[in-house]
Design a protein around this motif. Structure first.
Motif, PDB file in Angstrom:
ATOM      1  N   MET A  32       3.339  -5.013  99.737  1.00 49.66           N
ATOM      2  CA  MET A  32       3.330  -4.148  98.561  1.00 49.66           C
ATOM      3  C   MET A  32       3.395  -4.951  97.264  1.00 49.66           C
ATOM      4  O   MET A  32       2.894  -4.495  96.226  1.00 49.66           O
ATOM      5  N   PHE A  53       7.563   2.005 112.063  1.00 46.56           N
ATOM      6  CA  PHE A  53       7.364   2.028 110.609  1.00 46.56           C
ATOM      7  C   PHE A  53       5.950   2.473 110.242  1.00 46.56           C
ATOM      8  O   PHE A  53       5.751   3.173 109.246  1.00 46.56           O
ATOM      9  N   LEU A  54       4.969   2.082 111.040  1.00 40.57           N
ATOM     10  CA  LEU A  54       3.575   2.341 110.702  1.00 40.57           C
ATOM     11  C   LEU A  54       3.015   3.623 111.298  1.00 40.57           C
ATOM     12  O   LEU A  54       1.867   3.983 111.010  1.00 40.57           O
ATOM     13  N   VAL A  81       9.889   1.051  97.773  1.00 39.74           N
ATOM     14  CA  VAL A  81      10.076   0.143  98.902  1.00 39.74           C
ATOM     15  C   VAL A  81      11.485   0.289  99.465  1.00 39.74           C
ATOM     16  O   VAL A  81      11.690   0.351 100.685  1.00 39.74           O
ATOM     17  N   PHE A  95       7.801  -2.368 113.937  1.00 36.60           N
ATOM     18  CA  PHE A  95       6.554  -2.222 113.185  1.00 36.60           C
ATOM     19  C   PHE A  95       5.814  -0.954 113.602  1.00 36.60           C
ATOM     20  O   PHE A  95       5.233  -0.256 112.764  1.00 36.60           O
ATOM     21  N   SER A 148       4.597   5.430 100.000  1.00 33.70           N
ATOM     22  CA  SER A 148       3.859   4.296  99.452  1.00 33.70           C
ATOM     23  C   SER A 148       2.805   4.755  98.452  1.00 33.70           C
ATOM     24  O   SER A 148       2.669   4.182  97.362  1.00 33.70           O
ATOM     25  N   THR A 191      10.707  -6.390 109.343  1.00 34.05           N
ATOM     26  CA  THR A 191       9.721  -5.328 109.148  1.00 34.05           C
ATOM     27  C   THR A 191       9.649  -4.880 107.696  1.00 34.05           C
ATOM     28  O   THR A 191       8.573  -4.845 107.093  1.00 34.05           O
ATOM     29  N   VAL A 192      10.808  -4.549 107.111  1.00 33.38           N
ATOM     30  CA  VAL A 192      10.788  -4.090 105.715  1.00 33.38           C
ATOM     31  C   VAL A 192      10.474  -5.239 104.769  1.00 33.38           C
ATOM     32  O   VAL A 192       9.873  -5.034 103.699  1.00 33.38           O
ATOM     33  N   TYR A 244       6.700  -5.562 104.821  1.00 35.37           N
ATOM     34  CA  TYR A 244       6.132  -4.460 104.044  1.00 35.37           C
ATOM     35  C   TYR A 244       6.294  -4.711 102.542  1.00 35.37           C
ATOM     36  O   TYR A 244       5.353  -4.487 101.767  1.00 35.37           O
ATOM     37  N   THR A 258       5.957   6.767 105.618  1.00 34.45           N
ATOM     38  CA  THR A 258       5.603   5.424 105.152  1.00 34.45           C
ATOM     39  C   THR A 258       4.423   5.482 104.194  1.00 34.45           C
ATOM     40  O   THR A 258       4.439   4.871 103.119  1.00 34.45           O
ATOM     41  N   TYR A 259       3.403   6.238 104.574  1.00 36.97           N
ATOM     42  CA  TYR A 259       2.192   6.298 103.765  1.00 36.97           C
ATOM     43  C   TYR A 259       2.354   7.230 102.570  1.00 36.97           C
ATOM     44  O   TYR A 259       1.850   6.947 101.476  1.00 36.97           O
TER      45      TYR A 259
END
Length: 246
Positions: free
Chosen positions: A112, A12-13, A67, A9, A22, A104-105, A108, A18-19
């Motif tokens: 989403m 990923f964050l 995603v 996590f 997204s 984790t995915v 997410y 990621t951002y």
């Protein structure tokens, strides 16, 4: 297991991709919802009681692509920048690492899903009102909407992740991610393989809101897609546990 989850996590964050990915996905889906479905959409279709439910499925199908891309980046960036060795060093089980990435995915994708549904419905309604053809009275089957969209989004995430595990190449995984849906119509046309038995076609059929002749139901389509995911999971697990990290 908690340490592996925390590490995944955190990775990923704390990466910009990621951002960025997204935001691009949500902006694109939001623009289509507002302009293409709401503002420029067919006024008669928008008067139907399930207009928002249909629009939500369209938005989900767009966001789901991004995603899957992020799921590919989560694993393939580690091989590309050779950080996978550090990931495997701090964990005494490769299988835990794989499961942690799946969770984790998946988490997410779940987040989403809710964001995409809310964004899509809101922007469709806003676009329709600004075009002076507001929505009719809406009747939304939330149970059907939620299980279909969640299954589709998590499926997109896991499909991307498995492609990454199987190939370990960022370019190959992304090309395969977009090439598979392109090849399936060819298989359907030349080899007469029904869409019911093709992976991404079955995944897309999960989102269908009405039954059609010779097309599997959303539940049956989910079953077909789940079989592909199970095979990919087994293959990914075997290769990830046995192949050298480099």
């Amino acid at each position: 297991m908690m340490a592996a989850l925390y590490a995944e996590f955190r990775k990923f964050l704390t990466v910009r991709s990621t951002y960025i990915v997204s935001i691009i996905g949500l902006v694109l889906a939001g623009f289509i919802a507002f302009w293409g479905i709401g503002y420029k959409g067919d006024a008669q279709l928008l008067q139907q009681s399930d207009a928002l439910q249909h629009a939500s499925m369209d938005v989900i199908s767009i966001v789901g692509v991004f995603v899957g891309i992020l799921a590919i980046l989560l694993i393939c960036h580690e091989y590309r920048y050779n950080t996978i060795s550090y990931t495997l060093t701090i964990s005494n089980s490769r299988f835990r690492v794989l499961i942690a990435k799946l969770i984790t995915v998946g988490a997410y994708a779940l987040l989403m899903t809710f964001v995409a549904i809310a964004l899509g419905m809101g922007l469709v309604a806003l676009g329709a009102n600004m075009a002076n053809h507001p929505l009719g009275t809406q009747s939304i089957d939330f149970y059907s909407l939620l299980w279909k969209t969640i299954a589709y989004m998590i499926g997109s995430a896991w499909l991307g992740l498995f492609l990454g595990f199987l190939s370990r190449s960022l370019v190959f995984a992304i090309v395969a991610y977009f090439l598979i849906p392109t090849l399936e119509p060819i298989l359907n046309g030349l080899l007469k393989i029904s869409n019911n038995y093709l992976p991404t076609a079955a995944q897309n059929q999960i989102l269908q809101t009405s039954s059609a002749p010779d097309v599997f139901s959303p539940v049956a389509s989910l079953g077909v897609f789940a079989i592909y995911m199970a095979v990919a999971f087994i293959a990914s697990t075997v290769l990830f546990l046995r192949r050298d990290a480099n």
